[in-house]
Design a protein around this motif. Structure first.
Motif, PDB file in Angstrom:
ATOM      1  N   VAL A 233       0.865  -1.184   0.000  1.00 58.12           N
ATOM      2  CA  VAL A 233       0.000   0.000   0.000  1.00 58.12           C
ATOM      3  C   VAL A 233       0.899   1.231   0.000  1.00 58.12           C
ATOM      4  O   VAL A 233       1.793   1.351   0.842  1.00 58.12           O
ATOM      5  CB  VAL A 233      -0.906   0.008   1.255  1.00 58.12           C
ATOM      6  CG1 VAL A 233      -1.870   1.173   1.212  1.00 58.12           C
ATOM      7  CG2 VAL A 233      -1.658  -1.309   1.379  1.00 58.12           C
ATOM      8  N   GLU A 234       0.672   2.127  -0.967  1.00 54.32           N
ATOM      9  CA  GLU A 234       1.464   3.366  -1.056  1.00 54.32           C
ATOM     10  C   GLU A 234       1.044   4.319   0.062  1.00 54.32           C
ATOM     11  O   GLU A 234      -0.002   4.120   0.692  1.00 54.32           O
ATOM     12  CB  GLU A 234       1.223   4.057  -2.418  1.00 54.32           C
ATOM     13  CG  GLU A 234       1.495   3.178  -3.621  1.00 54.32           C
ATOM     14  CD  GLU A 234       2.960   2.775  -3.761  1.00 54.32           C
ATOM     15  OE1 GLU A 234       3.835   3.596  -3.446  1.00 54.32           O
ATOM     16  OE2 GLU A 234       3.204   1.617  -4.151  1.00 54.32           O
ATOM     17  N   GLU A 235       1.823   5.372   0.240  1.00 56.60           N
ATOM     18  CA  GLU A 235       1.511   6.319   1.321  1.00 56.60           C
ATOM     19  C   GLU A 235       0.137   6.948   1.170  1.00 56.60           C
ATOM     20  O   GLU A 235      -0.546   7.243   2.152  1.00 56.60           O
ATOM     21  CB  GLU A 235       2.573   7.409   1.386  1.00 56.60           C
ATOM     22  CG  GLU A 235       3.730   6.957   2.261  1.00 56.60           C
ATOM     23  CD  GLU A 235       4.826   7.967   2.379  1.00 56.60           C
ATOM     24  OE1 GLU A 235       4.587   9.147   2.074  1.00 56.60           O
ATOM     25  OE2 GLU A 235       5.926   7.537   2.767  1.00 56.60           O
ATOM     26  N   ASP A 236      -0.267   7.162  -0.084  1.00 57.54           N
ATOM     27  CA  ASP A 236      -1.590   7.782  -0.297  1.00 57.54           C
ATOM     28  C   ASP A 236      -2.710   6.730  -0.275  1.00 57.54           C
ATOM     29  O   ASP A 236      -3.854   7.020  -0.584  1.00 57.54           O
ATOM     30  CB  ASP A 236      -1.618   8.546  -1.621  1.00 57.54           C
ATOM     31  CG  ASP A 236      -1.449   7.616  -2.820  1.00 57.54           C
ATOM     32  OD1 ASP A 236      -1.252   6.392  -2.608  1.00 57.54           O
ATOM     33  OD2 ASP A 236      -1.527   8.088  -3.966  1.00 57.54           O
ATOM     34  N   GLY A 237      -2.373   5.508   0.061  1.00 60.92           N
ATOM     35  CA  GLY A 237      -3.390   4.464   0.193  1.00 60.92           C
ATOM     36  C   GLY A 237      -3.635   3.673  -1.088  1.00 60.92           C
ATOM     37  O   GLY A 237      -4.347   2.672  -1.090  1.00 60.92           O
ATOM     38  N   SER A 238      -3.018   4.091  -2.194  1.00 58.16           N
ATOM     39  CA  SER A 238      -3.273   3.373  -3.455  1.00 58.16           C
ATOM     40  C   SER A 238      -2.464   2.063  -3.506  1.00 58.16           C
ATOM     41  O   SER A 238      -1.451   1.907  -2.805  1.00 58.16           O
ATOM     42  CB  SER A 238      -2.937   4.262  -4.654  1.00 58.16           C
ATOM     43  OG  SER A 238      -1.596   4.647  -4.568  1.00 58.16           O
ATOM     44  N   ILE A 239      -2.929   1.152  -4.344  1.00 56.59           N
ATOM     45  CA  ILE A 239      -2.208  -0.111  -4.558  1.00 56.59           C
ATOM     46  C   ILE A 239      -2.024  -0.254  -6.068  1.00 56.59           C
ATOM     47  O   ILE A 239      -2.988  -0.449  -6.803  1.00 56.59           O
ATOM     48  CB  ILE A 239      -2.982  -1.319  -3.977  1.00 56.59           C
ATOM     49  CG1 ILE A 239      -3.104  -1.137  -2.469  1.00 56.59           C
ATOM     50  CG2 ILE A 239      -2.290  -2.633  -4.301  1.00 56.59           C
ATOM     51  CD1 ILE A 239      -4.460  -1.324  -1.932  1.00 56.59           C
ATOM     52  N   LEU A 240      -0.776  -0.125  -6.480  1.00 52.92           N
ATOM     53  CA  LEU A 240      -0.492  -0.049  -7.921  1.00 52.92           C
ATOM     54  C   LEU A 240      -0.061  -1.436  -8.414  1.00 52.92           C
ATOM     55  O   LEU A 240       1.122  -1.730  -8.572  1.00 52.92           O
ATOM     56  CB  LEU A 240       0.586   1.005  -8.171  1.00 52.92           C
ATOM     57  CG  LEU A 240       0.246   2.382  -7.570  1.00 52.92           C
ATOM     58  CD1 LEU A 240       1.409   3.346  -7.682  1.00 52.92           C
ATOM     59  CD2 LEU A 240      -1.002   2.964  -8.249  1.00 52.92           C
ATOM     60  N   ASP A 241      -1.043  -2.271  -8.646  1.00 55.81           N
ATOM     61  CA  ASP A 241      -0.745  -3.675  -8.980  1.00 55.81           C
ATOM     62  C   ASP A 241      -0.685  -3.901 -10.488  1.00 55.81           C
ATOM     63  O   ASP A 241      -1.437  -4.714 -11.031  1.00 55.81           O
ATOM     64  CB  ASP A 241      -1.753  -4.609  -8.294  1.00 55.81           C
ATOM     65  CG  ASP A 241      -3.198  -4.295  -8.635  1.00 55.81           C
ATOM     66  OD1 ASP A 241      -3.460  -3.177  -9.121  1.00 55.81           O
ATOM     67  OD2 ASP A 241      -4.071  -5.160  -8.436  1.00 55.81           O
ATOM     68  N   ASP A 242       0.255  -3.204 -11.126  1.00 52.98           N
ATOM     69  CA  ASP A 242       0.384  -3.373 -12.581  1.00 52.98           C
ATOM     70  C   ASP A 242       0.745  -4.803 -12.970  1.00 52.98           C
ATOM     71  O   ASP A 242       0.351  -5.281 -14.025  1.00 52.98           O
ATOM     72  CB  ASP A 242       1.449  -2.400 -13.116  1.00 52.98           C
ATOM     73  CG  ASP A 242       0.983  -0.966 -12.979  1.00 52.98           C
ATOM     74  OD1 ASP A 242       0.202  -0.521 -13.827  1.00 52.98           O
ATOM     75  OD2 ASP A 242       1.358  -0.303 -11.992  1.00 52.98           O
ATOM     76  N   TYR A 243       1.489  -5.483 -12.095  1.00 56.06           N
ATOM     77  CA  TYR A 243       1.845  -6.887 -12.356  1.00 56.06           C
ATOM     78  C   TYR A 243       0.585  -7.747 -12.497  1.00 56.06           C
ATOM     79  O   TYR A 243       0.517  -8.664 -13.304  1.00 56.06           O
ATOM     80  CB  TYR A 243       2.720  -7.434 -11.221  1.00 56.06           C
ATOM     81  CG  TYR A 243       2.316  -6.893  -9.861  1.00 56.06           C
ATOM     82  CD1 TYR A 243       2.876  -5.723  -9.370  1.00 56.06           C
ATOM     83  CD2 TYR A 243       1.317  -7.513  -9.108  1.00 56.06           C
ATOM     84  CE1 TYR A 243       2.472  -5.191  -8.147  1.00 56.06           C
ATOM     85  CE2 TYR A 243       0.920  -6.994  -7.890  1.00 56.06           C
ATOM     86  CZ  TYR A 243       1.492  -5.827  -7.413  1.00 56.06           C
ATOM     87  OH  TYR A 243       1.065  -5.300  -6.217  1.00 56.06           O
TER      88      TYR A 243
ATOM     89  N   THR B 283     -11.049  -2.999   6.392  1.00 59.49           N
ATOM     90  CA  THR B 283     -11.507  -2.011   5.404  1.00 59.49           C
ATOM     91  C   THR B 283     -11.158  -2.478   4.000  1.00 59.49           C
ATOM     92  O   THR B 283     -10.086  -3.019   3.752  1.00 59.49           O
ATOM     93  CB  THR B 283     -10.810  -0.650   5.670  1.00 59.49           C
ATOM     94  OG1 THR B 283     -11.066  -0.308   7.008  1.00 59.49           O
ATOM     95  CG2 THR B 283     -11.318   0.435   4.742  1.00 59.49           C
ATOM     96  N   ARG B 284     -12.082  -2.256   3.094  1.00 55.50           N
ATOM     97  CA  ARG B 284     -11.877  -2.624   1.691  1.00 55.50           C
ATOM     98  C   ARG B 284     -11.416  -1.410   0.895  1.00 55.50           C
ATOM     99  O   ARG B 284     -11.942  -0.313   1.124  1.00 55.50           O
ATOM    100  CB  ARG B 284     -13.200  -3.097   1.065  1.00 55.50           C
ATOM    101  CG  ARG B 284     -13.608  -4.527   1.280  1.00 55.50           C
ATOM    102  CD  ARG B 284     -13.908  -4.948   2.663  1.00 55.50           C
ATOM    103  NE  ARG B 284     -14.551  -6.270   2.649  1.00 55.50           N
ATOM    104  CZ  ARG B 284     -14.418  -7.200   3.544  1.00 55.50           C
ATOM    105  NH1 ARG B 284     -13.677  -6.996   4.611  1.00 55.50           N
ATOM    106  NH2 ARG B 284     -15.037  -8.356   3.429  1.00 55.50           N
ATOM    107  N   SER B 285     -10.489  -1.609  -0.065  1.00 57.07           N
ATOM    108  CA  SER B 285     -10.171  -0.523  -0.998  1.00 57.07           C
ATOM    109  C   SER B 285      -9.806  -1.120  -2.349  1.00 57.07           C
ATOM    110  O   SER B 285      -9.249  -2.220  -2.428  1.00 57.07           O
ATOM    111  CB  SER B 285      -9.046   0.357  -0.463  1.00 57.07           C
ATOM    112  OG  SER B 285      -7.980  -0.438  -0.020  1.00 57.07           O
TER     113      SER B 285
END
Ligand code: BG6
Length: 486
Positions: free
Chosen positions: A393-403, A464-466
């Motif tokens: 999880v990035e600092e801004d809460g995003s999850i960059l799962d390009d893989y 929590t879901r995101s």
């Protein structure tokens, strides 16, 4: 230009024992899944350590209320949060959601005469809420969650009375969910009876001498085949328009090279995998299996009429999970190995592997679809596929799962290519569309979802879901019916 048919069932897949939690709520009985423990720092190639279970392990599980060690007991609390989760799936445009019914919510021990109304109500509401959101339920009747009581008292599926108890459960849910559920699956990854007998058949192997174990498992499988056929019969009687599928792990094996012995080994290994579909689709035990039983002195007890039952009620469609391909080599002992959800196998130098050592092979999915279409002449449904990854999880809460996007893009392209070749594919439900507890290791950190759940391996977190980046990507894929992969 991808050519997915109109009405293609895009969605995701779950299993009740890995996501629901609420293991002892509203009258639910204990299931075999409630005995699986968190496996930390194991040699990932030690397959037995992941799946082996002893009577002592079961005794300890029965005495314990621990939910951190026994992670499936908390799951991701889908039992209480399913409406929120369905909203997220609906937002992504899901047409279908694969769920399973925990037998122990309906019949806590399996032996009761009357079903547990609270359990029935839970699933009724779940299916109604899906329908409200235009999500079709695809329901597995038996996904690694049989009543523990039957495992202990009836040696799991080894003893014949379990067939009737399972059918009692099937009839109750068919009657109750008539008109709500049109797509059903009998036994999840039925072939895993040999890989992890306890989860699949409730059998504790240490209770039998080593030389008897294969026969015991085949006997349990015979009971599951009879149960699958009779469940199909009752489904068609109760809901004539509903469809029943079998479910197998597709374990595609390539020969290591063109050495005829490697090719022969690959052929035989693949046929071992097809055995399970062959019985449920063609309605009979193949000659190669009968020959093997004779050779190994395996005697299966069949009741009069069993073979006819299997013959008369084959499944309507064939579903399968696909995660990886394997390599068949006559020199396996001397070769570099990789792990997998199936067994340790020879490394394929042309493929990448996941953090957990599973070989990534989209072409193998296309290969499997074409081969299964040619073999079975039935509609096919890919009901599991996906990438386990320790998402950050990035600092801004995003999850960059390009893989993950890349993984799915390549696999969806492979399905499109198979459809182009004439394969009839009903739908695609990627595994663990929301993060949940891993089947093999009980880890939360092995994440598959488009939706992230804030929970760690020890069950700490807010639940929590995101949405991960892949959620928006998959939404576009569904919206464009598979055309927009980029
Ligand atoms: C399949 C099972 O074998 O693989 C699922 O049907 C399981 O229940 C999935 O979760 C992925 O395996 P794991 O061990 O990574 O959760």
């Amino acid at each position: 230009m991808n050519k997915f048919p109109e009405g293609f069932l895009w969605g995701g897949a779950t299993a009740a024992n890995q996501c629901e939690g609420a293991w002892n709520v509203d009258g639910k009985g204990m299931s075999v899944a409630d005995c699986s423990t968190y496996k930390a720092n194991l040699d990932p190639k030690d397959y037995k350590a992941q799946h082996g279970i002893t009577n002592e392990d079961i005794r300890r599980a029965m005495e314990s209320d621990d939910i951190a060690k026994y992670g499936k007991r908390h799951g991701v609390d889908f039992y209480h949060r399913y409406k929120e989760d369905l909203d997220l799936f609906a937002e992504m445009g899901f047409k279908v959601l694969r769920v399973s019914i925990q037998w122990t919510r309906i019949f806590p021990k399996g032996i009761e005469q009357a079903p547990n109304e609270k359990g029935l109500l839970f699933y009724e509401d779940l299916f109604r809420e899906m329908k409200k959101r235009k999500i079709e339920p695809l329901v597995t009747l038996h996904h690694y969650e049989m009543p523990l009581y039957l495992s202990i008292e009836y040696e799991g599926w080894y003893q014949r009375p379990v067939v009737d108890m399972f059918l009692k459960f099937c009839k109750v849910v068919f009657e109750r969910y008539k008109g709500l559920v049109n797509y059903w699956l009998t036994f999840n990854e039925i072939d895993s009876a040999f890989r992890h007998p306890f989860t699949t058949t409730g059998i504790v192997t240490e209770n039998y001498p080593a030389e008897k174990q294969e026969e015991v498992i085949y006997q349990a499988l015979h009971h599951q085949f009879v149960a699958s056929a009779l469940a199909t019969k009752y489904l068609h009687q109760i809901m004539p328009k509903a469809q029943m599928g079998c479910m197998m792990t597709r374990t595609l094996n390539y020969p290591e090279n063109c050495h005829p012995d490697n090719c022969m080994l690959a052929l035989k290994t693949n046929r071992e995998n097809y055995f399970f579909g062959d019985v449920q689709v063609f309605g009979e035990y193949p000659q190669y299996a009968k020959n093997e039983w004779r050779r190994k002195n395996i005697n299966i007890k069949m009741e009069p009429g069993d073979e006819e039952i299997i013959k008369c009620y084959p499944v309507d469609f064939v579903s399968f999970s696909y995660y990886m391909s394997m390599v068949a080599s006559i020199d396996a002992d001397k070769k570099e190995k990789v792990n997998g959800n199936l067994a340790t196998g020879v490394k394929n130098p042309y493929l990448d592997i996941t953090e957990w050592g599973w070989q990534i092979d989209p072409k193998g999915l296309q290969y499997s679809l074409i081969e299964m279409c040619d073999r079975y002449h039935k509609p096919l449904f890919i009901v599991e596929n996906g990438l386990g990854y320790n998402d950050k999880v990035e600092e801004d809460g995003s999850i960059l799962d390009d893989y993950r996007i890349e993984y799915f893009r390549d696999h969806i392209q492979a399905i499109a290519d198979a459809i182009e070749e004439g394969v009839d594919v009903m739908g695609y439900t990627p595994w663990g569309c929301i993060d949940m507890v891993s089947m093999s290791t009980c880890q939360m950190s092995k994440r598959y979802g488009f939706i992230y759940v804030d929970l760690d391996d020890m069950g700490n977190g807010t639940y929590t879901r995101s949405k991960k980046k892949s959620a928006d990507w998959y939404k576009k894929v569904i919206e464009s019916n598979g055309k927009d992969l980029f």
